[in-house]
Design a protein around this motif. Structure first.
Motif, mmCIF file in Angstrom:
data_model
loop_
_atom_site.group_PDB
_atom_site.id
_atom_site.type_symbol
_atom_site.label_atom_id
_atom_site.label_comp_id
_atom_site.label_asym_id
_atom_site.label_seq_id
_atom_site.Cartn_x
_atom_site.Cartn_y
_atom_site.Cartn_z
ATOM 1 N N LEU A 76 -4.933 12.755 -4.854
ATOM 2 C CA LEU A 76 -4.761 12.494 -6.284
ATOM 3 C C LEU A 76 -4.857 10.992 -6.569
ATOM 4 N N GLN A 77 -4.216 10.191 -5.724
ATOM 5 C CA GLN A 77 -4.258 8.736 -5.887
ATOM 6 C C GLN A 77 -5.686 8.223 -5.733
ATOM 7 N N GLU A 112 -11.334 5.463 -11.978
ATOM 8 C CA GLU A 112 -11.198 4.189 -12.667
ATOM 9 C C GLU A 112 -12.410 3.298 -12.412
ATOM 10 N N HIS A 137 -7.887 9.132 -8.662
ATOM 11 C CA HIS A 137 -7.631 8.292 -9.825
ATOM 12 C C HIS A 137 -8.322 6.947 -9.698
ATOM 13 N N LEU A 138 -8.265 6.411 -8.484
ATOM 14 C CA LEU A 138 -8.896 5.113 -8.238
ATOM 15 C C LEU A 138 -10.407 5.203 -8.441
ATOM 16 N N THR A 149 -11.400 -3.231 -0.838
ATOM 17 C CA THR A 149 -10.317 -3.274 0.159
ATOM 18 C C THR A 149 -9.250 -2.262 -0.226
ATOM 19 N N HIS A 150 -8.985 -2.198 -1.528
ATOM 20 C CA HIS A 150 -8.011 -1.227 -2.026
ATOM 21 C C HIS A 150 -8.439 0.200 -1.674
ATOM 22 N N ILE A 190 -2.174 12.018 -1.671
ATOM 23 C CA ILE A 190 -3.131 10.948 -1.361
ATOM 24 C C ILE A 190 -4.460 11.190 -2.089
ATOM 25 N N ALA A 223 -10.483 1.074 0.670
ATOM 26 C CA ALA A 223 -10.478 1.236 2.134
ATOM 27 C C ALA A 223 -9.103 1.672 2.621
ATOM 28 N N VAL A 224 -8.054 1.119 2.003
ATOM 29 C CA VAL A 224 -6.701 1.475 2.409
ATOM 30 C C VAL A 224 -6.410 2.939 2.092
ATOM 31 N N TRP A 225 -6.834 3.384 0.910
ATOM 32 C CA TRP A 225 -6.643 4.803 0.571
ATOM 33 C C TRP A 225 -7.458 5.678 1.507
ATOM 34 N N ASP A 240 -12.792 -7.018 -4.028
ATOM 35 C CA ASP A 240 -11.339 -6.874 -3.879
ATOM 36 C C ASP A 240 -10.916 -5.421 -3.915
ATOM 37 N N ASP A 293 -8.121 5.051 4.624
ATOM 38 C CA ASP A 293 -7.377 5.142 5.886
ATOM 39 C C ASP A 293 -6.345 6.264 5.802
ATOM 40 N N GLN A 294 -5.598 6.257 4.691
ATOM 41 C CA GLN A 294 -4.553 7.255 4.505
ATOM 42 C C GLN A 294 -5.160 8.658 4.378
ATOM 43 N N ARG A 326 -13.154 8.853 9.339
ATOM 44 C CA ARG A 326 -13.101 7.583 8.610
ATOM 45 C C ARG A 326 -14.509 7.008 8.432
#
Lengths: 200, 400
Positions: B168-169, B176, B172-173, B189-190, B166, B192-194, B186, B196-197, B257
């Protein structure tokens, strides 16, 4: 040993296919050379035709020779329920069960910044368009794989779909039917425990 | 006891193709520097921990001239009656950018994940580099903690690898965003989801780490008092996030969080994950003073020794039998008093692997009288240019 160029190219072409290593590619190539010219011609024709005719359905993005696809144009299917999947092959798996009578939506991937896949690279905008006004959809079922990327994509979709007031569910994860509890890995068992349901 | 009966290796680092059998008691691994002693120990460590303690990239494990490497061991766990054949194989990718393929097998059946390998050959390892644990980087201490906790409970291994994926993902985001000049609504939101994880995986990992530290704390303190009766050693988990939350008792996933939300702008600007368990540390206190900064070299060595013995006690307790002990060059670095302290606290029936360039007669006498009561349970394995010669060598030849 040096091989003749057309053979090398054939082997290389097979090796580009998923799951085909150098040895299998060689076996396939020699098999093709043993076949009759008619069979090989027919095979090439089938490949070309499939590629030429099969397109993404403009509604659900399933792969089909028709537009819209066979499932979307089937009037007997339940247009109130939509099942979201990652790949067209997942539709095959779900259709085999014969349990689901609703419509589908294929995302064509999962969110993964590591591989440069952002939400906008997936068919999420067309999904939202389908949920626009005057839509008959009452329930969305997320059938994405139980991986980190699958979970993230599900969470992302729930964040943007929840405000629309449409019922949103996710398929259950757990033990394979007919499987032995003893043989399941820890993560599967903990997920199955977390997702337990009351006996009705 | 846990008993590594036999080991074979092909193309593993500098080791010549070898297969050898071990004694259930003490196994001396002798040889000059660079002959492959540590590599032999590393192969047992790998089958026990599913990760190397020192390879930054597992490609290092494959001999330069080879395309694949394999190690196999037969392990007997007497208490549970478990008899396992464990195997790890690495295949070099065919293309430059390809991924190294790792195949794990237990009793010839492929395993789906590395965590499944854990628990089949429980061990405690003490490498000479561990002595620098207190002087080293927080990263070293996290690696020690995660490896030890995974030996105790293999679920910890899964928590670590989930968190790493998680992170690492998310990293990367963020990178970017940095490169494309900021995040749109937009894409927030992306993120925010990471987050959460990230929060869920972080809190579970942190709790598991704290749980393990609490478990070994008492044992470690006792071992330290044995060595230095007037000093009290305590361990504490230092978390960058928990330090930010005022009321530590109210720390949970929601609190984490919220901290992620607070730091989001900074994270986007820097393009990095700024808080989380990948920035945490273990702190050591002697009489409430920071032992990392103020402890003498001797004190720090005693702390590491106490730590290893604590690990040993807790793992033995949960297994109901002594794990394998891997000692790499460590005896030579300890003074006689600490050497004896270590030896006296081992279970006499344990299997021990010990690498050394020369046999110290005092250590030998002490070890052999303690382990297996000086029976024929001891074996000397001479290593030369990656080759192994098993069997009881004469002491004189071993020394020369």
């Amino acid at each position: 040993m040096s091989m003749t160029l057309p053979l090398v190219r054939l082997i290389e072409a097979f090796q580009k296919l998923p799951g085909v290593g150098p040895k299998s590619a060689q076996r396939l190539a020699f098999h093709v050379l043993k076949q009759s010219s008619d069979d090989v011609g027919q095979f090439a024709e089938i490949l070309k035709e499939a590629k030429a005719q099969i397109r993404e359905c403009p509604e659900c993005f399933n792969l089909s020779g028709q537009s819209p696809c066979e499932i979307c144009r089937n009037k007997s299917r339940d247009a109130n329920t939509l099942c979201v999947v990652a790949e067209p092959s997942d539709i095959f798996a779900l259709e085999r069960t014969g349990e689901f009578r609703g419509l589908y939506h294929v995302l064509h991937g999962l969110i993964s910044p590591l591989h440069g896949i952002q939400p906008e690279d997936l068919k999420i905008r067309p999904l939202l368009a389908r949920l626009g006004e005057a839509n008959p959809i009452r329930e969305i079922i997320l059938a994405l794989p139980p991986s980190i990327e699958g979970d993230t994509t599900s969470l992302y979709l729930s964040r943007i779909i929840q405000p629309l007031g449409i019922s949103l569910t996710r398929i259950a994860f757990g033990l394979p039917v007919g499987g032995d509890l003893d043989y399941a890995d820890n993560l599967t068992i903990s997920r199955a425990l977390a997702g337990r349901v009351p006996i009705s | 006891m846990v008993f590594v009966q036999a080991l074979s290796a092909q193309n593993f680092r500098n080791l010549a193709p070898l297969s050898c059998e071990f004694s259930p008691g003490l196994n001396w691994i002798l040889g000059d520097n660079g002959q492959g002693k540590t590599n032999l120990l590393e192969s047992i460590y790998l089958l026990s921990n599913a990760r190397s303690h020192r390879a930054k990239n597992e490609r290092e494990l494959i001999a330069h001239t080879a395309n694949n490497a394999r190690i196999t061991a037969q392990v007997l766990m007497q208490q549970t009656g478990g008899h396992h054949v464990l195997e790890m194989t690495w295949e070099r990718p065919q293309t430059e950018n390809g991924r190294l393929k790792t195949i794990l097998k237990q009793n010839h059946q492929p395993l789906k994940s590395r965590s499944q390998l854990l628990g089949n050959c429980p061990s405690v390892s003490f490498f000479v580099t561990d002595l620098l644990l207190l002087r080293g980087q927080p990263e070293d201490r996290r690696r020690w903690l995660d490896a030890a906790a995974a030996q105790y409970d293999r679920r910890h291994f899964q928590l670590v690898s989930t968190f790493q994926k998680i992170r690492l993902q998310k990293a990367h985001l963020l990178r970017e965003y940095l490169e494309t000049g900021g995040a749109s609504q937009d894409s927030l939101t992306h993120l925010a989801v990471w987050n959460d994880q990230f929060a869920e995986a972080s809190v579970r990992l942190m709790q598991s780490r704290q749980h393990y530290l609490a478990l070994i704390q008492d044992r470690v303190t006792c071992h330290y008092i044995d060595m230095a009766p007037h000093e009290t050693l305590s361990l504490s988990y230092h978390s960058s996030v928990m330090a930010r939350v005022l009321d530590a008792s109210a720390f949970d996933e929601d609190a984490f969080r919220q901290e992620l939300d607070k730091i989001q702008v900074q994270e986007c600007r820097r393009g990095q994950c700024l808080i989380g368990p990948h920035r945490d540390d273990v702190q050591f206190f002697l009489n409430n003073q920071d032992a990392t900064a103020y402890g003498s070299q001797g004190q720090q060595r005693s702390i590491v020794l106490a730590l290893k013995l604590g690990e040993w006690d807790v793992l033995s307790g949960v297994l109901c039998e002594p794990p394998v002990l891997l000692l790499d060059d460590v005896m030579a670095e300890l003074d006689p008093e600490r050497q004896d302290h270590l030896i006296q606290r081992l279970a006499p029936e344990a299997q021990v692997f010990l690498t050394t360039t020369h046999i110290d007669r005092r250590v030998q006498a002490s070890l052999e009288s303690h382990l297996g009561e000086g029976q024929s349970q001891h074996q000397k394995i001479q290593m030369q240019r990656g080759q192994v010669q098993c069997g009881a060598l004469k002491l004189e030849t071993a020394i020369s």
